[in-house]
Design a protein around this motif. Structure first.
Motif, PDB file in Angstrom:
ATOM      1  N   SER A  29       1.166  -1.397  -0.115  1.00  0.00           N
ATOM      2  CA  SER A  29       0.169   0.016   0.247  1.00  0.00           C
ATOM      3  C   SER A  29       0.586   1.416  -0.385  1.00  0.00           C
ATOM      4  CB  SER A  29      -0.957   0.050   1.351  1.00  0.00           C
ATOM      5  OG  SER A  29       0.002  -0.115   2.587  1.00  0.00           O
ATOM      6  N   ARG A  59       2.695  -4.968  -7.983  1.00  0.00           N
ATOM      7  CA  ARG A  59       1.260  -4.532  -7.107  1.00  0.00           C
ATOM      8  C   ARG A  59       1.727  -3.243  -6.719  1.00  0.00           C
ATOM      9  NH1 ARG A  59      -2.572  -7.266  -6.735  1.00  0.00           N
ATOM     10  NH2 ARG A  59      -3.477  -6.005  -4.798  1.00  0.00           N
ATOM     11  N   TYR A  62      -1.086  -0.568 -11.790  1.00  0.00           N
ATOM     12  CA  TYR A  62      -2.159  -1.093 -12.683  1.00  0.00           C
ATOM     13  C   TYR A  62      -2.083  -2.301 -13.361  1.00  0.00           C
ATOM     14  CZ  TYR A  62      -7.040  -1.652 -12.086  1.00  0.00           C
ATOM     15  OH  TYR A  62      -8.524  -2.325 -11.436  1.00  0.00           O
ATOM     16  N   PHE A 222      -3.295   0.001  -3.970  1.00  0.00           N
ATOM     17  CA  PHE A 222      -3.716  -1.386  -3.013  1.00  0.00           C
ATOM     18  C   PHE A 222      -3.419  -1.901  -1.792  1.00  0.00           C
ATOM     19  CE2 PHE A 222      -2.924  -2.876  -7.760  1.00  0.00           C
ATOM     20  CZ  PHE A 222      -4.054  -3.210  -8.317  1.00  0.00           C
ATOM     21  N   SER A 228      -7.949  -6.150  -4.775  1.00  0.00           N
ATOM     22  CA  SER A 228      -7.645  -5.038  -5.936  1.00  0.00           C
ATOM     23  C   SER A 228      -8.494  -4.223  -5.266  1.00  0.00           C
ATOM     24  CB  SER A 228      -8.678  -5.914  -6.842  1.00  0.00           C
ATOM     25  OG  SER A 228      -9.909  -5.935  -6.961  1.00  0.00           O
ATOM     26  N   GLU A 229      -8.517  -3.608  -4.239  1.00  0.00           N
ATOM     27  CA  GLU A 229      -9.451  -2.677  -3.346  1.00  0.00           C
ATOM     28  C   GLU A 229      -8.444  -1.273  -3.224  1.00  0.00           C
ATOM     29  OE1 GLU A 229     -12.166  -1.991   0.762  1.00  0.00           O
ATOM     30  OE2 GLU A 229     -11.135  -3.662   0.321  1.00  0.00           O
ATOM     31  N   LEU A 230      -8.631   0.399  -3.229  1.00  0.00           N
ATOM     32  CA  LEU A 230      -7.827   1.051  -3.589  1.00  0.00           C
ATOM     33  C   LEU A 230      -8.120   1.790  -2.515  1.00  0.00           C
ATOM     34  CD1 LEU A 230      -8.681   2.089  -6.374  1.00  0.00           C
ATOM     35  CD2 LEU A 230      -7.183   1.047  -6.209  1.00  0.00           C
TER      36      LEU A 230
END
Length: 381
Positions: A29, A59, A62, A222, A228-230
């Motif tokens: 993240s 990761r 996108y 991510f 795949s949640e932002l």
């Protein structure tokens, strides 16, 4: 089971099941911002959803947003469209989700004319949609209300583009049709409209939608390494790698493990002392170092070996033997050498004197001396 072994098992369990998942989540993240150019003026910041495909984990970007550095010009950033090849990235506007690109050959109209431009397979779209244009080849002397396309024209002829819906009204009679193509420009063009297309062209993307992050001054990424949640992250944490929370958690966990190991070692040492306490006196006796007898030469024998003092001309007994084998130093003028008579090997006098006091052999060939010997008692290792 001993205490230390139990604590080691606990440590290994926590390390393999907690640390990798925690670090993976934090790093997924918060990926670092990168660029092809180190110059502040020409640098184009690359961050999520874009990523330099050879420098960052998968990761960190996108799907479909991979960019690369131009091998022939490392300061240029390249975008490769699946159906159209390479384009030079002129700018990325994350807040409006727009991308400005240019044709490496500086003739984007040629690619439309030859049907060599398509966004199929890419996540991008045309900003203003498409319109059908007819390309005409006209004599250079023919005057038209449409500006010529300079990269397709020369001193003999000029190529113009006319909206196909009005071709019957505006096309000169001395022009021939080359082809028709969909062009991502709408309306009528001024004389320099086509030339502007050579310098830049604008695309847009809708997915992923990170405008909610950009508006708050954060960057997108991510949420973790599996979904795949932002998630929004601060610019500071994206530049530094692990977020502040992740660093704190990792440091705390490492400190706890260190304390556990210290306690385990103290307990282990205490148990070990108790087990071996009755043997302390015996151990002290058996651990005494043995005495070693070394046999060297007496002073009279050592002084009987001849000395030689080197002069300014540096006359050595053997011209090619100019290094003391004991100290490895080079012989110099005014130094005193001593020669062992039995083998004719010579050394610095002070070096060989100390040697012969402890050993009755030549330091170089180990041949024994025939002189008077004396014993020395030393403590063994």
């Amino acid at each position: 089971m001993p205490t230390l072994q139990i604590l080691i098992i606990i440590f290994l369990f926590c390390f393999f099941f907690f640390i990798p998942d925690h670090i993976g989540t934090a790093s997924a993240s918060a990926c670092a911002e990168s660029a092809c150019s180190s110059s502040y003026i020409s640098s184009i910041p690359i961050r999520f959803p874009f990523q330099l495909k050879t420098l960052e984990p998968s990761r960190c970007g996108y799907e479909g947003f991979d960019v690369s550095c131009n091998k022939s010009n490392q300061s240029q950033t390249l975008l490769t469209l699946p159906s159209s090849g390479d384009f030079i990235v002129q700018g990325i506007y994350y807040l409006s989700q727009r991308l400005v690109i240019a044709d490496p050959a500086n003739c984007l109209p040629r690619r439309f004319l030859e049907h060599d431009f398509s966004l199929i397979g890419s996540p991008f779209s045309f900003v203003d949609g498409l319109e059908n244009y007819t390309f005409l080849n006209c004599s250079y002397q023919v005057e038209t209300s449409h500006g010529s396309i300079s990269c397709l024209s020369n001193e003999l002829y000029k190529v113009i583009g006319v909206p196909s819906k009005s071709i019957n009204f505006s096309a000169p009679s001395l022009c021939s049709v080359i082809s028709t193509a969909l062009v991502p420009l709408s309306g009528s063009f001024e004389s320099d409209g086509w030339d502007l297309l050579n310098y830049y062209f604008e695309l847009a993307w809708d997915v992923p939608d990170c405008r909610f992050c950009e508006q708050s001054g954060n960057v997108c990424g991510f949420k973790d390494g599996k979904s795949s949640e932002l998630k929004c992250s601060s610019i500071y944490s994206s530049k530094k790698g692990l977020s502040r929370t992740a660093n704190y958690a990792f440091t705390t966990f490492t400190g706890i493990i260190a304390i556990i190991f210290v306690v385990a070692l103290v307990l282990q040492l205490r148990d070990s002392r108790r087990a071996h306490q009755p043997m302390t006196e015996l151990s002290t006796v058996t651990n005494r170092r043995p005495l070693v007898i070394r046999i060297g030469l007496d002073d009279a024998t050592i002084e009987s070996y001849p000395k030689t003092q080197l002069g300014e001309s540096w006359e050595l007994p053997k011209p090619n033997d100019n290094t003391c084998p004991i100290c490895l130093g080079t012989y110099k003028p005014a130094e005193t050498l001593r020669t062992i008579s039995e083998c004719n090997h010579y050394f610095h006098a002070n070096c060989v004197d100390e040697w012969l006091k402890m050993s009755a052999t030549c330091p170089l060939c180990r041949n024994p001396s025939k002189g008077n010997k004396i014993s020395h008692l030393t403590t063994g290792a």
